[in-house]
Design an enzyme around this catalytic site. Structure first.
Site, PDB file in Angstrom:
ATOM      1  N   ALA A 190       0.833  -1.203   0.000  1.00  0.00           N
ATOM      2  CA  ALA A 190       0.000   0.000   0.000  1.00  0.00           C
ATOM      3  C   ALA A 190       0.869   1.254   0.000  1.00  0.00           C
ATOM      4  CB  ALA A 190      -0.922  -0.005   1.218  1.00  0.00           C
ATOM      5  N   GLU A 194       9.367  -4.228 -10.098  1.00  0.00           N
ATOM      6  CA  GLU A 194       7.937  -4.112 -10.411  1.00  0.00           C
ATOM      7  C   GLU A 194       7.730  -3.807 -11.884  1.00  0.00           C
ATOM      8  OE1 GLU A 194       4.115  -1.187  -9.431  1.00  0.00           O
ATOM      9  OE2 GLU A 194       5.921  -1.075  -8.196  1.00  0.00           O
ATOM     10  N   ARG A 195       8.497  -2.871 -12.416  1.00  0.00           N
ATOM     11  CA  ARG A 195       8.323  -2.472 -13.813  1.00  0.00           C
ATOM     12  C   ARG A 195       8.812  -3.553 -14.768  1.00  0.00           C
ATOM     13  NH1 ARG A 195      10.121   3.624 -12.025  1.00  0.00           N
ATOM     14  NH2 ARG A 195       8.038   4.204 -11.293  1.00  0.00           N
ATOM     15  N   GLN A 249      -9.969  -5.306 -33.217  1.00  0.00           N
ATOM     16  CA  GLN A 249     -10.505  -4.847 -34.497  1.00  0.00           C
ATOM     17  C   GLN A 249     -10.645  -6.001 -35.485  1.00  0.00           C
ATOM     18  OE1 GLN A 249     -11.458  -1.697 -34.859  1.00  0.00           O
ATOM     19  NE2 GLN A 249     -12.136  -1.851 -36.986  1.00  0.00           N
TER      20      GLN A 249
END
Length: 550
Positions: free
Chosen positions: A126, A243-244, A337
């Site tokens: 958090a 994290e990334r 699409q």
């Protein structure tokens, strides 16, 4: 396809994870999406299979596996075709528990990390607040010391696993007057009085719970502090790279899965009297996506390799996050699409994947933030230093170098001029992985570069039991034959080839110089045959032990 990153055991592991996802997870996608909850039984099942502790030490129930097992696991999660499931598992394993493993006390590791790895406890992290998302420095949640406890007050928002988790790692201000050095990480149990959470309704990621958390005089023991008080901001910024990277791996994998189901659809669907896969507009749009996905995938593998080598690859992780999250969004749009009206129907997985992809350019750092970080690195010559490793390789906040004015710069140019940025997103100094000798005498020729290896060894990273011998055969006037050995934590360099090597490196002196001095990409040099290696795995381990020249 052959890969320098994956061995046979990696491929076997991939088969295991894929079978699990296809038989025990994917068939329940519609149900879990509607219920907006992941059954606890599946967490425990992942724990039983060893999936939740791949990179953690065996003493806590993990496997201590190399990072490419995590790459495979993250890629295969995307075959669930539930972005929410991927996010929930990723946050649990690579964010909430990461701080515990890096800086938590032994007591905290036994209480939280062990059951998290077994799947019996679910974790959350958090950080974001209603008034502070990417601006971590300005969070307002406070933790005030009260005897042997902390009293926590405030709120958090957009927290993955925030409602159903068993514990939450909370970023708090323990010293409001200390700025970013007053932020700490504290674990809060779900059943602690005063701690409540409410589920947020989202556009996508329906299978995972995303919550808003409230803390009203929540009393937790001071022993729930992770690491050192006041180091939380630095821990968070450091962990953003993992994290990334994980998010990027997932984005590319999701785009690849989306492409697979689209190719299957156009091979079966007919319109105007022929298969849809025969229409040039469809063919070319998917050819473009396939090309971009493959390029992005190879970039994720290279960056994962940097991470495995212990490099603090802020530039690459930021570039990767920007590239892959935007690509996943684009790929989902192009693929949908191709389905026409059916793609807009909820019963088709591509509709869910389209919704899930949208948050990728927001979560974990927006595309705008990524561009700013990249700009600082390539334009302002900013370099970054990890928080979990100091100059001796010990856990804790790295000590910034002292500049001529006896100040601690957060960003440092190559000429050591300080750039002031009170809200800078990382602790930064001259990179500890960079050779810091007299730059006027930095080795330039292939011979000088090899001879400098004995001075560039990162001794704090060398396992005392690690021994190796590498032969260099550098062709050209500035090259020669050399033997580089590592034993007992010491690197020696000798002319000529001596003994039996674990790896032989062969290259032209100019090509080797270009790689070592940062003028060319080492991965591309290997792939193009400019650098030839007899043992890729050994060279990956070996090269990660030396400071760079650039």
């Amino acid at each position: 396809m052959k890969s320098p990153y994956f061995k046979e055991e990696h491929h076997l592991f991939r088969q295991t994870v894929r079978q699990f996802i296809e038989t025990e997870v994917a068939p329940h996608a519609v149900e879990w999406e509607e219920q907006q909850e992941i059954p606890r039984s599946i967490w425990q099942r992942m724990g039983e299979l060893g999936f939740l502790g791949l990179h953690y030490p065996e003493k806590y129930g993990g496997s201590a596996a190399d990072f490419f097992y995590s790459v495979i696991f993250t890629e295969e999660l995307s075959r669930s075709m539930m972005g929410g499931f991927c996010a929930a598992v990723g946050v649990h394993q690579y964010m909430a528990t990461a701080h515990l493993a890096q800086a938590g006390s032994e007591e905290l590791k036994q209480k939280y990390l062990v059951p998290a790895i077994s799947g019996h406890k679910i974790g959350a992290l958090a950080i974001s607040e209603p008034g502070a998302g990417s601006d971590v420095a300005n969070i307002r949640t406070t933790a005030v010391r009260n005897g042997n406890d902390y009293l926590i007050n405030g709120s958090k928002i957009f927290i993955t696993n925030g409602v159903y988790s068993d514990f939450v790692v909370v970023a708090c201000k323990t010293n409001a007057a200390a700025g970013i050095s007053g932020i700490s990480l504290i674990i809060v149990d779900r059943n602690t009085p005063g701690f409540t959470a409410s589920k947020l309704k989202k556009m996508g990621w329906h299978s995972s719970d995303t919550g808003e958390l409230f803390f009203d005089n929540v009393r937790v023991p001071a022993s729930n502090l992770i690491g050192q008080e006041g180091n939380g901001f630095y821990y968070i910024m450091d962990s953003f790279q993992l994290e990334r990277l994980i998010a990027s791996i997932g984005s590319v994998a999701a785009a690849e899965v989306g492409l697979e189901i689209t190719l299957k659809y156009i091979n079966e669907r007919s319109a105007f009297g022929k298969k849809v896969n025969k229409f040039q507009a469809i063919r070319h749009s998917l050819a473009d996506i396939a090309t971009e996905v493959e390029a992005a995938k190879q970039f994720t593998y290279y960056t994962s390799w940097l991470y495995e080598q212990g490099e603090f690859a802020v530039k690459e992780c930021s570039m990767l996050k920007l590239l892959t999250s935007e690509l996943a969004k684009k790929a989902a749009d192009v693929c949908l699409q191709c389905f026409g009206g059916y793609g807009y129907m909820e019963e088709y997985p591509i509709a869910r994947m389209y919704r899930d992809a949208r948050v990728g350019t927001i979560a974990g750092g927006t595309s705008q933030i990524m561009r700013e970080i990249i700009s600082k690195i390539i334009i302002d010559d900013v370099s970054y230093q990890p928080a979990y490793t100091d100059a001796q390789g010990k856990p804790g906040k790295a000590t910034p170098e002292i500049n001529a004015n006896n100040t601690h710069p957060r960003e440092v140019k190559e000429n050591k001029d300080e750039i002031t940025d009170k809200n800078n997103s990382l602790t930064t100094t001259t990179n500890q992985n960079q050779f810091t000798g007299n730059m006027n005498s930095t080795p330039q020729t292939a011979r000088e570069i090899v001879m400098s290896l004995s001075d560039r060894l990162k001794t704090y990273k060398v396992d005392p039991n690690y021994q190796t011998t590498v032969h260099f055969d550098l062709l050209g006037a500035n090259g020669g034959k050399f033997t580089v050995s590592i034993a007992n934590g010491v690197c020696t360099v000798q002319e000529g080839h001596i003994g039996e090597p674990q790896c032989l490196l062969t290259a032209k002196d100019k090509d080797y110089e270009d790689v070592e001095l940062g003028r060319s990409n080492p991965q591309m040099a290997v792939l193009m045959g400019k650098i030839r290696l007899s043992n890729m795995g050994e060279m990956m381990t070996f090269s990660g032990l030396f400071k760079r020249l650039y």
